[in-house]
Design an enzyme around this catalytic site. Structure first.
Site, PDB file in Angstrom:
ATOM      1  N   CYS A 181       3.659   8.101   1.600  1.00 49.25           N
ATOM      2  CA  CYS A 181       3.988   6.920   1.959  1.00 49.25           C
ATOM      3  C   CYS A 181       3.898   5.610   1.578  1.00 49.25           C
ATOM      4  O   CYS A 181       2.875   5.149   1.158  1.00 49.25           O
ATOM      5  CB  CYS A 181       2.947   6.992   3.099  1.00 49.25           C
ATOM      6  N   CYS A 189      -2.815   5.867  10.399  1.00 47.70           N
ATOM      7  CA  CYS A 189      -2.290   4.909  10.872  1.00 47.70           C
ATOM      8  C   CYS A 189      -2.584   2.884  11.585  1.00 47.70           C
ATOM      9  O   CYS A 189      -3.076   3.333  12.430  1.00 47.70           O
ATOM     10  CB  CYS A 189      -1.265   5.552  12.110  1.00 47.70           C
ATOM     11  N   CYS A 197       8.041  -6.510  14.761  1.00 48.47           N
ATOM     12  CA  CYS A 197       7.160  -5.902  15.831  1.00 48.47           C
ATOM     13  C   CYS A 197       5.659  -6.679  16.704  1.00 48.47           C
ATOM     14  O   CYS A 197       5.045  -6.286  15.622  1.00 48.47           O
ATOM     15  CB  CYS A 197       7.528  -4.357  15.216  1.00 48.47           C
ATOM     16  N   GLU A 241       0.775  -1.326   0.190  1.00 49.08           N
ATOM     17  CA  GLU A 241       0.079   0.199  -0.067  1.00 49.08           C
ATOM     18  C   GLU A 241       0.764   1.235   0.466  1.00 49.08           C
ATOM     19  O   GLU A 241       2.039   1.336   0.394  1.00 49.08           O
ATOM     20  CB  GLU A 241      -1.073   0.080   1.518  1.00 49.08           C
ATOM     21  N   CYS A 294       2.736  -4.125  15.816  1.00 48.42           N
ATOM     22  CA  CYS A 294       2.527  -4.224  14.194  1.00 48.42           C
ATOM     23  C   CYS A 294       1.985  -5.535  13.304  1.00 48.42           C
ATOM     24  O   CYS A 294       2.275  -5.870  13.198  1.00 48.42           O
ATOM     25  CB  CYS A 294       3.764  -3.611  13.660  1.00 48.42           C
ATOM     26  N   CYS A 347       7.116  -7.631   6.555  1.00 48.11           N
ATOM     27  CA  CYS A 347       8.211  -7.606   7.352  1.00 48.11           C
ATOM     28  C   CYS A 347       8.662  -8.993   8.279  1.00 48.11           C
ATOM     29  O   CYS A 347       7.698  -8.974   8.978  1.00 48.11           O
ATOM     30  CB  CYS A 347       7.642  -6.182   8.005  1.00 48.11           C
TER      31      CYS A 347
HETATM   32  N1  SAH Z   1      10.071  -1.056   9.475  1.00 46.12           N
HETATM   33  C1  SAH Z   1      10.204   0.609   9.371  1.00 46.12           C
HETATM   34  C2  SAH Z   1       9.560   1.270   8.592  1.00 46.12           C
HETATM   35  C3  SAH Z   1       7.619   1.048   8.695  1.00 46.12           C
HETATM   36  S1  SAH Z   1       6.531   1.059  10.482  1.00 46.12           S
HETATM   37  C4  SAH Z   1       9.788   1.255  10.671  1.00 46.12           C
HETATM   38  O1  SAH Z   1       9.505   0.602  11.206  1.00 46.12           O
HETATM   39  O2  SAH Z   1      10.214   2.322  11.176  1.00 46.12           O
HETATM   40  C5  SAH Z   1       6.561   3.260  10.160  1.00 46.12           C
HETATM   41  C6  SAH Z   1       6.174   3.075  12.043  1.00 46.12           C
HETATM   42  O3  SAH Z   1       4.712   2.726  12.034  1.00 46.12           O
HETATM   43  C7  SAH Z   1       7.047   2.807  12.408  1.00 46.12           C
HETATM   44  O4  SAH Z   1       7.569   4.079  13.383  1.00 46.12           O
HETATM   45  C8  SAH Z   1       6.456   1.655  13.012  1.00 46.12           C
HETATM   46  O5  SAH Z   1       6.799   1.173  14.450  1.00 46.12           O
HETATM   47  C9  SAH Z   1       5.077   2.758  13.607  1.00 46.12           C
HETATM   48  N2  SAH Z   1       3.548   1.653  13.602  1.00 46.12           N
HETATM   49  C10 SAH Z   1       3.910   0.432  13.037  1.00 46.12           C
HETATM   50  N3  SAH Z   1       2.940  -0.721  13.286  1.00 46.12           N
HETATM   51  C11 SAH Z   1       1.937   0.639  14.165  1.00 46.12           C
HETATM   52  C12 SAH Z   1       0.345   0.762  14.701  1.00 46.12           C
HETATM   53  N4  SAH Z   1       0.180  -0.183  14.830  1.00 46.12           N
HETATM   54  N5  SAH Z   1       0.302   1.450  15.246  1.00 46.12           N
HETATM   55  C13 SAH Z   1       0.967   3.167  15.570  1.00 46.12           C
HETATM   56  N6  SAH Z   1       1.997   3.113  14.637  1.00 46.12           N
HETATM   57  C14 SAH Z   1       2.541   1.554  14.284  1.00 46.12           C
HETATM   58 FE1  SF4 Z   2       8.607  -4.086  10.242  1.00 46.11          FE
HETATM   59 FE2  SF4 Z   2       8.112  -3.053  12.725  1.00 46.11          FE
HETATM   60 FE3  SF4 Z   2       8.346  -1.614  10.862  1.00 46.11          FE
HETATM   61 FE4  SF4 Z   2       6.542  -3.343  11.376  1.00 46.11          FE
HETATM   62  S1  SF4 Z   2       7.268  -1.965  13.103  1.00 46.11           S
HETATM   63  S2  SF4 Z   2       7.299  -2.490   9.481  1.00 46.11           S
HETATM   64  S3  SF4 Z   2       7.388  -4.979  11.983  1.00 46.11           S
HETATM   65  S4  SF4 Z   2       9.929  -2.903  11.747  1.00 46.11           S
END
Ligand code: SAH
Ligand code: SF4
Length: 382
Positions: free
Chosen positions: A104, A344, A115, A91, A118, A111
């Site tokens: 974005c 988000c 995390c 997306e 996420c 991934c």
């Molecule tokens: N992998 C990279 C970039 C993609 S995620 C990273 O982790 O930085 C981009 C941002 O969205 C990151 O800061 C991530 O921690 C945040 N994020 C992921 N899932 C989320 C959620 N469910 N609610 C709020 N922020 C989230």
């Molecule tokens: Fe990958 Fe973590 Fe970024 Fe989600 S927040 S995209 S799991 S690195």
């Protein structure tokens, strides 16, 4: 095999053209047709010699991604779901503001970092996107938006690598894509307006500083290793002290004089006053060596499998106040595009049915996308 010209940065395209017996300035013309004018048919490239056009037709194409869906919010936010084949989809989201347009985009299907908060992480890793698939999101969005908004000038001024995936785990495909974004013959974006967001792949942060320094956002989410190990499993490999040192080293090359720390606010997990105070001392400790940072607090966007809860607005405010009072610029991310679930964590990302029953796109799951640009009025640049 047909070469996808979206896979090349300008140097790569020059090498490709040389192999066809063409001079570099032909590559420049071709690159401008593709990225500045949005051309995908060689017949439209009227100032290219007919002989070159014929040569290109047999060995190359400009292969965009198929759009599975497009949703336009009443606030102007637009999200697209792109088919990347094999049952995977990624997306991209466009977030318009008065003085900028931010796109974005995704770097991987799924991934591998995993995390806890996420949704992309919960899906697991499917594959790296190719350079051309990263660039195609921008190519499509920019040229769609010019038509849609009846504009001749550039619509997208900022790109954030904050869609699906960990960009620094797809480094070799990422860097040429960044170069296309920055190239004056391409999208001509300022280094300060292209942001790579990472969960902290330390060695690749060092390489990025050398190869293609752009603005950097680091997903911190916790003030100590015990908590971060649990939320961001990559922390076990690259713990916080190493990450902070890497941020410092990056700053020596960065186009901006600060790192943005992203911090997802999880109720009762990482959102207490003690966590904020611990963050202050973490950053202070390292700021003796010159780590300048800003914090961007992201209220967690819940999804069912996470078992986590979003912090209350009061808790987020109280947390922000502790950081601000310690002199750290702190912003709270607002959501946009609520009516199309583009906020988000509400994005319906990819998807492959991981049960393996079918490789059609059978199910839409949420993943996180982060309209960073909505956020930070203070960090606004001119
Ligand atoms: N992998 C990279 C970039 C993609 S995620 C990273 O982790 O930085 C981009 C941002 O969205 C990151 O800061 C991530 O921690 C945040 N994020 C992921 N899932 C989320 C959620 N469910 N609610 C709020 N922020 C989230
Ligand atoms: Fe990958 Fe973590 Fe970024 Fe989600 S927040 S995209 S799991 S690195």
């Amino acid at each position: 095999m047909m070469a996808n010209l979206l896979d090349f940065d300008l140097d790569g395209l020059a090498v490709f053209c040389e192999r066809l017996g063409e001079k570099r300035y032909r590559a420049v013309q071709l690159f401008r047709w593709i990225h500045q004018k949005g051309a995908s048919s060689f017949d439209d490239m009227s100032d290219l010699a007919k002989s070159l056009r014929e040569k290109l037709k047999v060995c190359a194409h400009v292969k965009a991604l198929d759009v599975i869906s497009q949703h336009i919010s009443s606030d102007g936010t637009i999200k697209w779901l792109f088919d990347v084949g094999g049952g995977d989809a990624v997306e991209a989201v466009f977030i318009p503001e008065d003085d900028r347009g931010t796109l974005c985009i995704s770097s991987q299907a799924g991934c591998a970092v995993g995390c806890r908060f996420c949704s992309t992480g919960h899906q697991g890793f499917s594959r790296n996107l190719r350079t051309g698939e990263i660039v195609a999101q921008l190519w499509f969005a920019e040229h769609f938006l010019r038509k849609h908004l009846h504009r001749d000038d550039r619509v997208i001024s900022n790109v954030v690598m904050m869609g699906m995936g960990e960009p620094l785990q797809n480094y070799s495909e990422l860097v040429p894509a960044l170069r296309v974004m920055l190239d004056d013959h391409g999208y001509g974006l300022s280094r300060r307006r292209v942001t790579v967001s990472t969960s902290g792949v330390v060695p690749m942060m060092d390489r990025l500083a050398q190869d293609c320094p752009v603005a950097l956002a680091v997903s911190l989410h916790a003030p100590n290793d015990t908590l971060r190990d649990n939320l961001v499993p990559l922390n076990r490999k690259y713990p916080i002290a190493e990450l902070m040192d890497a941020c410092n080293r990056y700053l020596a090359h960065a186009p901006r004089d600060f790192i943005t720390f992203e911090y997802c606010m999880l109720d009762g997990v990482n959102d207490q006053a003690e966590h904020a105070r611990e963050l202050v001392s973490l950053v202070r400790q390292h700021s003796s060596g010159g780590v300048w940072c800003k914090f961007n607090l992201i209220p967690f966007n819940p999804f069912p499998e996470s078992g986590l809860i979003r912090s209350s607005p009061e808790q987020v405010q109280a947390f922000a106040r502790i950081l601000s009072e310690a002199g750290i610029v702190t912003t709270i991310r607002k959501t946009r595009g609520d009516d199309i679930d583009a906020a988000c964590g509400q994005l319906a990302g990819d998807v492959k049915d991981r049960t393996g029953v079918s490789d059609r796109i059978v199910r839409q799951r949420t993943f996180m996308l982060k309209p960073v640009a909505t956020i930070n009025k203070e960090v606004k640049e001119t």
